[in-house]
Write a protein that holds these residues in place. Structure first.
Motif, PDB file in Angstrom:
ATOM      1  N   ALA A  48       0.221  11.115   7.288  1.00 17.82           N
ATOM      2  CA  ALA A  48      -0.151   9.831   6.691  1.00 17.82           C
ATOM      3  C   ALA A  48       0.325   8.670   7.556  1.00 17.82           C
ATOM      4  N   THR A  49       1.513   8.817   8.135  1.00 18.90           N
ATOM      5  CA  THR A  49       2.051   7.748   8.988  1.00 18.90           C
ATOM      6  C   THR A  49       1.226   7.606  10.260  1.00 18.90           C
ATOM      7  N   LYS A  50       0.856   8.716  10.853  1.00 19.57           N
ATOM      8  CA  LYS A  50       0.031   8.671  12.070  1.00 19.57           C
ATOM      9  C   LYS A  50      -1.319   8.014  11.786  1.00 19.57           C
ATOM     10  N   ALA A  51      -1.944   8.409  10.683  1.00 23.23           N
ATOM     11  CA  ALA A  51      -3.258   7.855  10.338  1.00 23.23           C
ATOM     12  C   ALA A  51      -3.175   6.340  10.134  1.00 23.23           C
ATOM     13  N   THR A  52      -2.097   5.889   9.495  1.00 21.54           N
ATOM     14  CA  THR A  52      -1.936   4.455   9.248  1.00 21.54           C
ATOM     15  C   THR A  52      -1.636   3.708  10.542  1.00 21.54           C
ATOM     16  N   ILE A  87       2.736  -1.088   4.180  1.00 18.74           N
ATOM     17  CA  ILE A  87       2.199   0.180   3.685  1.00 18.74           C
ATOM     18  C   ILE A  87       3.311   1.219   3.770  1.00 18.74           C
ATOM     19  N   VAL A  88       3.585   1.896   2.658  1.00 18.95           N
ATOM     20  CA  VAL A  88       4.598   2.949   2.606  1.00 18.95           C
ATOM     21  C   VAL A  88       3.878   4.293   2.698  1.00 18.95           C
ATOM     22  N   THR A  89       4.326   5.143   3.613  1.00 17.88           N
ATOM     23  CA  THR A  89       3.627   6.401   3.871  1.00 17.88           C
ATOM     24  C   THR A  89       4.517   7.605   3.576  1.00 17.88           C
ATOM     25  N   GLY A  90       3.858   8.707   3.225  1.00 16.08           N
ATOM     26  CA  GLY A  90       4.567   9.945   2.959  1.00 16.08           C
ATOM     27  C   GLY A  90       4.171  11.020   3.947  1.00 16.08           C
ATOM     28  N   GLY A  91       5.059  11.327   4.896  1.00 13.00           N
ATOM     29  CA  GLY A  91       4.795  12.389   5.847  1.00 13.00           C
ATOM     30  C   GLY A  91       4.201  11.907   7.155  1.00 13.00           C
ATOM     31  N   GLY A 119       0.824  -1.199   0.000  1.00 11.33           N
ATOM     32  CA  GLY A 119       0.000   0.000   0.000  1.00 11.33           C
ATOM     33  C   GLY A 119       0.861   1.253   0.000  1.00 11.33           C
ATOM     34  N   ILE A 120       0.333   2.326  -0.544  1.00 13.03           N
ATOM     35  CA  ILE A 120       1.008   3.627  -0.536  1.00 13.03           C
ATOM     36  C   ILE A 120      -0.018   4.674  -0.111  1.00 13.03           C
ATOM     37  N   LEU A 121       0.346   5.488   0.879  1.00  9.95           N
ATOM     38  CA  LEU A 121      -0.547   6.551   1.348  1.00  9.95           C
ATOM     39  C   LEU A 121       0.233   7.857   1.438  1.00  9.95           C
ATOM     40  N   ARG A 122      -0.285   8.868   0.756  1.00  6.33           N
ATOM     41  CA  ARG A 122       0.355  10.191   0.769  1.00  6.33           C
ATOM     42  C   ARG A 122      -0.687  11.278   0.983  1.00  6.33           C
ATOM     43  N   ILE A 128       4.636  -0.655   8.588  1.00  8.00           N
ATOM     44  CA  ILE A 128       4.552   0.674   7.978  1.00  8.00           C
ATOM     45  C   ILE A 128       5.972   1.168   7.709  1.00  8.00           C
ATOM     46  N   VAL A 129       6.230   1.562   6.465  1.00 11.26           N
ATOM     47  CA  VAL A 129       7.544   2.074   6.076  1.00 11.26           C
ATOM     48  C   VAL A 129       7.402   3.545   5.703  1.00 11.26           C
ATOM     49  N   MET A 130       8.118   4.408   6.417  1.00 16.53           N
ATOM     50  CA  MET A 130       8.100   5.838   6.095  1.00 16.53           C
ATOM     51  C   MET A 130       8.964   6.078   4.863  1.00 16.53           C
ATOM     52  N   GLY A 131       8.349   6.647   3.817  1.00 14.57           N
ATOM     53  CA  GLY A 131       9.108   6.911   2.605  1.00 14.57           C
ATOM     54  C   GLY A 131      10.213   7.919   2.826  1.00 14.57           C
TER      55      GLY A 131
END
Length: 358
Positions: free
Chosen positions: A133-137, A126-130, A63-66, A146-149
């Motif tokens: 997005a990381t907090k929400a995930t 799930i890779v997150t941007g910022g 997954g990717i979330l930005r 969860i991997v921080m981009g």
């Protein structure tokens, strides 16, 4: 005197050619023989299919979330960097890896819903941007890795226990803006020796550590610092008008994924108001910003997050993977913008630049 007995094993249709039942019996035996051969063949055939199915490699689902949207160059750049990094590690989209991408289109309130959607898909990571997005995930799952981009101040945001041992289900890339924000002010002052009044643009969802550092640096340098708070994209025009009315001579853009996604617009607004500005990401200088100082993009971007994803897919736990920090930084000067806004960069500052855009 002795009678001989001969015992015959098996059966041959030639034993009693005159028997009426012999041909029928032979046919039955022949049918049974071929039926057995057919059954064995089927067993091998289906066994081979089953074995092939078992050997077929699993298709990873990432997954990717930005925060930003599909029209953001920063978003497309990051996602392409991630895919490139994974390709280099042997993952081919559509063959052994697939992606589920969710973009909030700069609407922070959408992040919890989008994060929940990804979690329901039971993805491998799930890779997150910022930080938003990381907090929400992280709030949506404590089991999916969860991997921080690439983000700022992961410890201050409370997303990991420590950089060396993150704990929990979050790891990835993070740079510490608290250590950089003082440097941004130093470089801006060197580029503008007569600078006395400077503004700082701060996203209120970002960390306060970078703000505290730049405030302390301004005091030590005897500069007047005005903090302009931004809570949404609609604030940009209003904030820049206020900065200019207060006769600010320079601007620091503090780190924020919201700002990164709007780098073209921010660079344009700074140029429109003839504001010399320094930014935290080289993409701003490429978009027309005057100065940029931050982690070297070619070595600290989403392609590095691919390494974390690969390790997780191979069984590693996020809690045991140290957060990666940048080791190289680039200072970029855009001379085209300097000429446009009437700024002359001192030769000693130009000499320190890692790259000059002419």
């Amino acid at each position: 005197m002795h009678k001989k007995f001969r015992i015959r094993f098996g059966f041959s249709c030639s034993d009693n050619r005159k028997s009426k039942t012999c041909p029928e019996l032979c046919r039955r035996i022949e049918n049974l023989k071929w039926g057995g051969i057919f059954a064995i063949a089927l067993t091998f055939a289906f066994g081979g299919v089953a074995a092939h199915a078992q050997q077929r490699p699993k298709v990873a689902r990432i997954g990717i979330l930005r925060v930003d949207g599909s029209t953001s160059p920063a978003a497309m750049e990051a996602i392409n960097d991630l895919k490139r990094g994974l390709r280099n590690l042997g993952y081919v989209e559509g063959q052994n890896i697939n992606f589920e991408i969710r973009l909030a289109e700069n609407k922070l309130e959408r992040l919890p819903t989008l994060a929940a959607e990804l979690v329901q898909l039971k993805l491998d990571a799930i890779v997150t941007g910022g930080p938003q997005a990381t907090k929400a995930t992280k709030e949506a799952t404590n089991t999916i890795p969860i991997v921080m981009g690439r983000m700022d101040d992961v410890v201050e945001h409370g997303l990991v226990t420590s950089l060396a041992r993150p704990g929990g289900n979050v790891t990835g890339l993070s740079f510490q803006t608290g250590e950089l924000s003082g440097k941004w002010l130093d470089l801006l002052k060197e580029a503008l020796p007569k600078l006395t009044r400077v503004a700082a643009l701060w996203d209120t969802t970002g960390t306060a550590g970078q703000l505290r550092t730049v405030e302390a640096a301004a005091r030590s340098m005897g500069l007047h610092l005005a903090v302009s708070k931004v809570a949404g994209l609609k604030d940009f025009d209003f904030v820049f008008d206020g900065i200019r009315k207060e006769r600010m001579e320079g601007l620091i853009i503090l780190a924020s994924p919201v700002f990164t996604g709007q780098r073209e617009r921010l660079a344009e607004l700074a140029a429109k108001h003839n504001l010399p500005a320094i930014y935290y990401h080289e993409g701003f200088a490429q978009a027309g910003g005057l100065l940029a100082y931050g982690p070297k993009q070619s070595e600290f971007s989403w392609h590095r997050a691919a390494i974390f994803v690969d390790k997780i897919l191979k069984g590693a736990k996020p809690a045991d993977l140290p957060v990666e920090q940048p080791t190289k930084f680039d200072f970029i000067i855009n001379l085209k913008t300097a000429k446009q806004i009437g700024v002359t960069i001192p030769p000693n500052v130009l000499a320190r630049a890692d790259r000059v855009i002419r």
